[in-house]
Design a protein around this motif. Structure first.
Motif, short mmCIF file in Angstrom:
data_model
loop_
_atom_site.label_atom_id
_atom_site.label_comp_id
_atom_site.label_asym_id
_atom_site.label_seq_id
_atom_site.Cartn_x
_atom_site.Cartn_y
_atom_site.Cartn_z
N ARG A 31 0.83 -1.21 0.00
CA ARG A 31 0.00 0.00 0.00
C ARG A 31 0.85 1.25 0.00
NH1 ARG A 31 -1.02 3.36 3.89
NH2 ARG A 31 -0.49 1.90 5.54
N VAL A 32 1.85 1.29 0.89
CA VAL A 32 2.70 2.48 1.00
C VAL A 32 3.42 2.75 -0.32
CG1 VAL A 32 4.79 3.38 2.10
CG2 VAL A 32 2.97 2.37 3.50
N HIS A 33 4.00 1.74 -0.91
CA HIS A 33 4.74 1.93 -2.16
C HIS A 33 3.80 2.31 -3.31
CE1 HIS A 33 7.94 0.20 0.17
NE2 HIS A 33 8.79 0.58 -0.77
N ARG A 34 2.65 1.65 -3.40
CA ARG A 34 1.69 1.97 -4.46
C ARG A 34 1.25 3.43 -4.35
NH1 ARG A 34 -2.05 -1.61 -3.33
NH2 ARG A 34 -3.22 -0.15 -2.07
N GLU A 35 0.89 3.87 -3.13
CA GLU A 35 0.44 5.25 -2.94
C GLU A 35 1.55 6.25 -3.22
OE1 GLU A 35 -1.13 5.29 1.04
OE2 GLU A 35 -2.92 4.17 0.45
N PHE A 36 2.77 5.93 -2.77
CA PHE A 36 3.89 6.85 -2.97
C PHE A 36 4.16 7.05 -4.46
CE2 PHE A 36 8.33 7.93 -3.60
CZ PHE A 36 8.48 9.01 -2.75
N PHE A 37 4.28 5.95 -5.20
CA PHE A 37 4.63 6.08 -6.61
C PHE A 37 3.45 6.57 -7.46
CE2 PHE A 37 8.08 3.28 -5.16
CZ PHE A 37 9.12 4.14 -5.47
N ARG A 38 2.24 6.39 -6.97
CA ARG A 38 1.08 7.00 -7.64
C ARG A 38 1.17 8.52 -7.52
NH1 ARG A 38 -3.72 6.33 -4.12
NH2 ARG A 38 -2.66 8.07 -3.14
N ASP A 39 1.52 8.98 -6.32
CA ASP A 39 1.58 10.43 -6.06
C ASP A 39 2.89 11.06 -6.52
OD1 ASP A 39 -0.90 10.06 -4.91
OD2 ASP A 39 -0.15 10.07 -2.85
N HIS A 40 3.95 10.27 -6.68
CA HIS A 40 5.27 10.77 -7.07
C HIS A 40 5.85 9.89 -8.19
CE1 HIS A 40 5.19 13.31 -3.50
NE2 HIS A 40 4.78 12.25 -2.84
N PRO A 41 5.24 9.88 -9.35
CA PRO A 41 5.71 8.99 -10.41
C PRO A 41 7.12 9.31 -10.88
CG PRO A 41 4.07 10.53 -11.27
CD PRO A 41 4.11 10.70 -9.78
N GLU A 42 7.57 10.52 -10.62
CA GLU A 42 8.93 10.89 -11.03
C GLU A 42 9.99 10.32 -10.08
OE1 GLU A 42 7.93 13.48 -7.71
OE2 GLU A 42 6.77 12.79 -9.42
N GLY A 43 9.55 9.88 -8.91
CA GLY A 43 10.50 9.39 -7.90
C GLY A 43 10.94 7.97 -8.18
N PHE A 44 12.21 7.73 -8.07
CA PHE A 44 12.72 6.37 -8.23
C PHE A 44 13.66 6.00 -7.08
CE2 PHE A 44 15.35 9.25 -10.66
CZ PHE A 44 16.62 8.95 -10.25
N ASP A 45 13.84 6.93 -6.15
CA ASP A 45 14.68 6.70 -4.98
C ASP A 45 13.81 6.01 -3.92
OD1 ASP A 45 16.35 6.76 -2.79
OD2 ASP A 45 16.77 8.90 -2.92
N LEU A 46 14.20 4.84 -3.49
CA LEU A 46 13.40 4.08 -2.53
C LEU A 46 13.57 4.55 -1.08
CD1 LEU A 46 13.83 0.48 -3.95
CD2 LEU A 46 11.84 1.99 -4.15
N ARG A 47 14.53 5.42 -0.81
CA ARG A 47 14.74 5.85 0.57
C ARG A 47 13.57 6.64 1.14
NH1 ARG A 47 20.69 7.98 -0.52
NH2 ARG A 47 19.57 8.51 -2.40
N PRO A 48 13.00 7.62 0.44
CA PRO A 48 11.87 8.34 1.02
C PRO A 48 10.66 7.44 1.31
CG PRO A 48 12.78 9.59 -0.82
CD PRO A 48 13.43 8.23 -0.83
N VAL A 49 10.33 6.59 0.37
CA VAL A 49 9.19 5.70 0.59
C VAL A 49 9.51 4.67 1.67
CG1 VAL A 49 9.71 4.02 -1.22
CG2 VAL A 49 7.35 4.44 -0.57
N GLY A 50 10.76 4.30 1.78
CA GLY A 50 11.17 3.38 2.85
C GLY A 50 10.94 3.98 4.23
N LYS A 51 11.20 5.27 4.37
CA LYS A 51 10.96 5.94 5.65
C LYS A 51 9.47 5.97 5.98
CE LYS A 51 15.10 8.76 5.31
NZ LYS A 51 15.64 10.10 5.10
N ILE A 52 8.66 6.20 4.96
CA ILE A 52 7.20 6.18 5.16
C ILE A 52 6.77 4.78 5.58
CG2 ILE A 52 4.96 6.43 4.02
CD1 ILE A 52 6.37 8.48 2.12
N PHE A 53 7.31 3.76 4.89
CA PHE A 53 6.96 2.39 5.22
C PHE A 53 7.32 2.06 6.66
CE2 PHE A 53 8.54 -1.96 5.74
CZ PHE A 53 7.31 -2.62 5.74
N MET A 54 8.50 2.44 7.10
CA MET A 54 8.93 2.11 8.47
C MET A 54 7.97 2.71 9.49
SD MET A 54 11.38 0.05 8.15
CE MET A 54 12.03 -0.03 9.80
N ALA A 55 7.52 3.93 9.28
CA ALA A 55 6.57 4.55 10.20
C ALA A 55 5.23 3.82 10.17
CB ALA A 55 6.39 6.02 9.85
N GLU A 56 4.76 3.48 8.98
CA GLU A 56 3.49 2.77 8.84
C GLU A 56 3.57 1.36 9.43
OE1 GLU A 56 0.39 3.80 7.65
OE2 GLU A 56 1.38 5.74 7.87
#
Length: 83
Positions: free
Chosen positions: A29-54
């Motif tokens: 869910r976290v990765h799908r939502e992140f890349f839906r909202d930030h399709p230009e992003g390819f760096d996994l670190r920001p989404v990884g931080k979101i995932f850790m909190a979730e």
């Protein structure tokens, strides 16, 4: 088993309840939502931080439902006896 039954199952002696699939759904869910909202992003670190909190919220919720939240002092006391 729905998660409202976890605590009762633990009280009846169930010692292992698998929650890994649910944790993977949090990751998805976290990765799908992140890349839906930030399709230009390819760096996994920001989404990884979101995932850790979730994931931390997910685990805390499961601990509450299983009745194991707030048991750190009990566990530490048990470990002291064993050591």
């Amino acid at each position: 088993m729905d998660d409202t039954q976890f605590k009762r199952a633990a009280e009846l002696g169930v010692t292992k309840i698998n929650i890994d699939t649910d944790g993977r759904l949090v990751w998805t869910r976290v990765h799908r939502e992140f890349f839906r909202d930030h399709p230009e992003g390819f760096d996994l670190r920001p989404v990884g931080k979101i995932f850790m909190a979730e994931y931390a919220k997910f685990i805390a919720s499961k601990n509450e439902k299983l009745g194991s939240a707030g048991q750190v002092d009990v566990l530490r006391a048990m470990l002291q006896v064993v050591a």
